[in-house]
Motif scaffolding. Structure first.
Motif, PDB file in Angstrom:
ATOM      1  N   LEU A  93       0.739  -1.070   0.048  1.00  0.00           N
ATOM      2  CA  LEU A  93      -0.161  -0.105  -0.169  1.00  0.00           C
ATOM      3  C   LEU A  93       0.686   1.338  -0.084  1.00  0.00           C
ATOM      4  CD1 LEU A  93      -3.035   1.242   0.081  1.00  0.00           C
ATOM      5  CD2 LEU A  93      -2.800   0.938   2.418  1.00  0.00           C
ATOM      6  N   GLN A  94       2.064   1.437   0.937  1.00  0.00           N
ATOM      7  CA  GLN A  94       2.781   2.147   0.959  1.00  0.00           C
ATOM      8  C   GLN A  94       3.672   2.610  -0.454  1.00  0.00           C
ATOM      9  OE1 GLN A  94       5.873   1.837   3.948  1.00  0.00           O
ATOM     10  NE2 GLN A  94       7.313   3.630   3.244  1.00  0.00           N
ATOM     11  N   ALA A  95       4.002   1.531  -1.107  1.00  0.00           N
ATOM     12  CA  ALA A  95       4.566   1.816  -2.470  1.00  0.00           C
ATOM     13  C   ALA A  95       3.512   2.171  -3.432  1.00  0.00           C
ATOM     14  CB  ALA A  95       4.823   0.318  -3.055  1.00  0.00           C
ATOM     15  N   PHE A  96       2.281   1.541  -3.397  1.00  0.00           N
ATOM     16  CA  PHE A  96       1.133   2.178  -4.313  1.00  0.00           C
ATOM     17  C   PHE A  96       1.045   3.607  -4.142  1.00  0.00           C
ATOM     18  CE2 PHE A  96      -3.234   2.349  -5.604  1.00  0.00           C
ATOM     19  CZ  PHE A  96      -3.126   1.966  -7.086  1.00  0.00           C
ATOM     20  N   ARG A  97       0.936   3.842  -2.863  1.00  0.00           N
ATOM     21  CA  ARG A  97       0.439   5.400  -2.540  1.00  0.00           C
ATOM     22  C   ARG A  97       1.587   6.186  -2.953  1.00  0.00           C
ATOM     23  NH1 ARG A  97      -2.354   4.784   3.296  1.00  0.00           N
ATOM     24  NH2 ARG A  97      -4.575   4.187   2.482  1.00  0.00           N
ATOM     25  N   ALA A  98       2.954   6.002  -3.130  1.00  0.00           N
ATOM     26  CA  ALA A  98       4.146   6.595  -3.271  1.00  0.00           C
ATOM     27  C   ALA A  98       3.954   6.703  -5.000  1.00  0.00           C
ATOM     28  CB  ALA A  98       5.331   6.076  -2.796  1.00  0.00           C
ATOM     29  N   GLY A  99       3.149   6.099  -5.687  1.00  0.00           N
ATOM     30  CA  GLY A  99       3.132   6.220  -7.040  1.00  0.00           C
ATOM     31  C   GLY A  99       4.135   5.361  -7.734  1.00  0.00           C
TER      32      GLY A  99
END
Length: 112
Positions: A93-99
């Motif tokens: 989720l963190q990687a996804f939110r970071a774009g």
């Protein structure tokens, strides 16, 4: 000279010394392996190598699935594997939110 008859008894006040460490139970060994792999996988993730970290986390889950132990019947196993799954989810989720999606960081030369 006369030899003692077999079996030779342990004389009083002498204690046996274990030369090898005790062998852990299957569950204890599984828990140890997962606990050893999680910090390494977290370190790899933080370095930006998402696929390698995911593989390490997947290995931990696979060990549990292949072990034959029922996590639902053992609170220690249940808590440990919920923590692994929650960590993977949080990192993704963190990687996804970071774009970044799930893209890998470029390889770093070791100077070999």
């Amino acid at each position: 000279m006369e030899l003692a008859l077999l079996p030779v008894l342990n004389p009083p006040h002498r204690y046996y010394v274990r030369l090898l460490p005790p062998v852990p139970s299957g569950k204890d060994y599984l828990i140890q392996k997962v606990k050893e792999s999680s910090p390494q996988a977290s370190k790899i993730f933080k370095a930006g190598h998402l696929e390698a970290a995911r593989k390490d986390f997947d290995d931990a889950v696979d060990w549990r699935l292949e072990s034959g132990y029922d996590s639902n019947s053992d609170p220690k196993l249940s808590e440990l594997f919920h923590r692994v799954v929650d960590t993977v989810y949080a990192y993704e989720l963190q990687a996804f939110r970071a774009g970044d999606g799930f893209s890998e960081a470029p390889a770093v030369s070791r100077g070999d």
